[in-house]
Write an enzyme that holds these catalytic residues in place. Sequence first.
Site, mmCIF file in Angstrom:
data_model
loop_
_atom_site.group_PDB
_atom_site.id
_atom_site.type_symbol
_atom_site.label_atom_id
_atom_site.label_comp_id
_atom_site.label_asym_id
_atom_site.label_seq_id
_atom_site.Cartn_x
_atom_site.Cartn_y
_atom_site.Cartn_z
ATOM 1 N N SER A 33 -9.528 43.690 36.532
ATOM 2 C CA SER A 33 -9.057 42.819 35.415
ATOM 3 C C SER A 33 -10.284 42.329 34.693
ATOM 4 O O SER A 33 -11.516 43.050 34.747
ATOM 5 C CB SER A 33 -8.349 41.774 35.759
ATOM 6 O OG SER A 33 -7.567 41.222 34.868
ATOM 7 N N ASN A 34 -10.358 41.469 33.741
ATOM 8 C CA ASN A 34 -11.386 41.009 33.094
ATOM 9 C C ASN A 34 -11.311 39.404 32.611
ATOM 10 O O ASN A 34 -10.276 38.737 33.189
ATOM 11 C CB ASN A 34 -11.299 41.574 31.529
ATOM 12 C CG ASN A 34 -10.034 41.249 30.870
ATOM 13 O OD1 ASN A 34 -9.524 39.991 30.682
ATOM 14 N ND2 ASN A 34 -9.015 42.353 30.767
ATOM 15 N N LYS A 35 -12.111 38.859 32.107
ATOM 16 C CA LYS A 35 -12.159 37.147 32.032
ATOM 17 C C LYS A 35 -11.236 36.374 31.204
ATOM 18 O O LYS A 35 -11.224 35.391 31.016
ATOM 19 C CB LYS A 35 -13.685 36.954 31.851
ATOM 20 C CG LYS A 35 -14.659 37.344 32.813
ATOM 21 C CD LYS A 35 -15.893 36.557 32.278
ATOM 22 C CE LYS A 35 -17.113 37.141 33.347
ATOM 23 N NZ LYS A 35 -18.423 36.423 32.833
ATOM 24 N N SER A 36 -10.279 37.285 30.401
ATOM 25 C CA SER A 36 -9.573 36.655 29.485
ATOM 26 C C SER A 36 -8.575 35.650 29.864
ATOM 27 O O SER A 36 -8.061 35.808 30.899
ATOM 28 C CB SER A 36 -8.720 37.633 28.552
ATOM 29 O OG SER A 36 -7.741 36.874 27.715
#
Length: 225
Positions: A33-36
Site C-alpha cells: 500500500s501507500n501513505k495516503s
Amino acid sequence: NFIDGNYKPLDGVNLLVTAGGTREPIDPVRYLSNKSSGKMGYAIAEVAQQMGANVTLISANSHCQVPSGVRVINVHSADQLEQQVQANFPHNRVLIMAAAVSDFKPDHVSSQKIKKDLDHDSLDLHLIKNHDVVSRVAKTKKPDQIVIGFAAETNHPVENATHKLKQKHLDLIVLNDVSNSAIGFNSDDNQVSIISDKGLIKKTNIESKSKIAKEILEILCKRLN
Ligand code: CTP
Ligand code: CA
C-alpha cells in the site's frame, strides 16, 4: 459564505470523489500500500456536499469519518476501485480522483500465508501494472463531464503534473509536491497547485485540507458554468 448553508453553487450536481490508498493483496494477511490517509478526498467530499452537490465517495482503506449526507462505497484494491469508478462515473457530472491508486500489484495472490524459508535471505515478489483508472475513465467522458486528477511529485513538479494532465485527458490537475514531508500525507494541512491545460491557475498557501477543498471546488464551479 458557503458554510452557512445558503450558498449552494453545486446544487444538484452529481459528484464522484475517490479517496484513500489502495491495498494490493500478497497473501491472506499481507498487502502492498501507500501513505495516503484519505483526508484530502474526504475534505473534498464534505465541502462539495455543503456546497449542494450529491456526493458519492469511493473510499479505499481510510480511517476518516464519513461526512454526513455523503454516500460512501468502500473498496480495498485498485481493481475494486476501478470497478466502482467505472460503474458510477456515467451517473456523475464530475469525477475528482484524489485516491492514491497502487501502480502495481503482485501478479499472483497466494491463497496461503507465505512462509519464510529458512534457507533463503530474500523473497522475490513479481509485480504487474494496474490499469490507470482515471485515464481510462476520462477517455469515456461526455462533453459536459469534468475529470480532475491529482499528481504527487518530488521533482520537476509542474512539468510532470502538466504532462499527466495532458496524457490522461484531465480538465484540471491538483499538484501535491510531496518532497516536503511535513505537509501532505496524513497531515491536516497541505499546499497544492491547481493546473489546467492553459497553465497554473492557483498555488494555495499551506492551509487546511478543507480550505484547499473549497479552492479546488470554486475553480470547478467556474468550469461548470
Ligand atoms: N491514478 C489512477 N490509476 C492508477 C494510478 C494513478 O487513476 N493506477 C490516478 C491518481 O488517482 C491521480 C493520478 O492518476 O489522480 C496521478 O497519480 P500519480 O501517482 O501522481 O501519477 P501516475 O500517473 O501513477 O505516475 P507516477 O506514479 O509514475 O508519477
Ligand atoms: Ca502512481
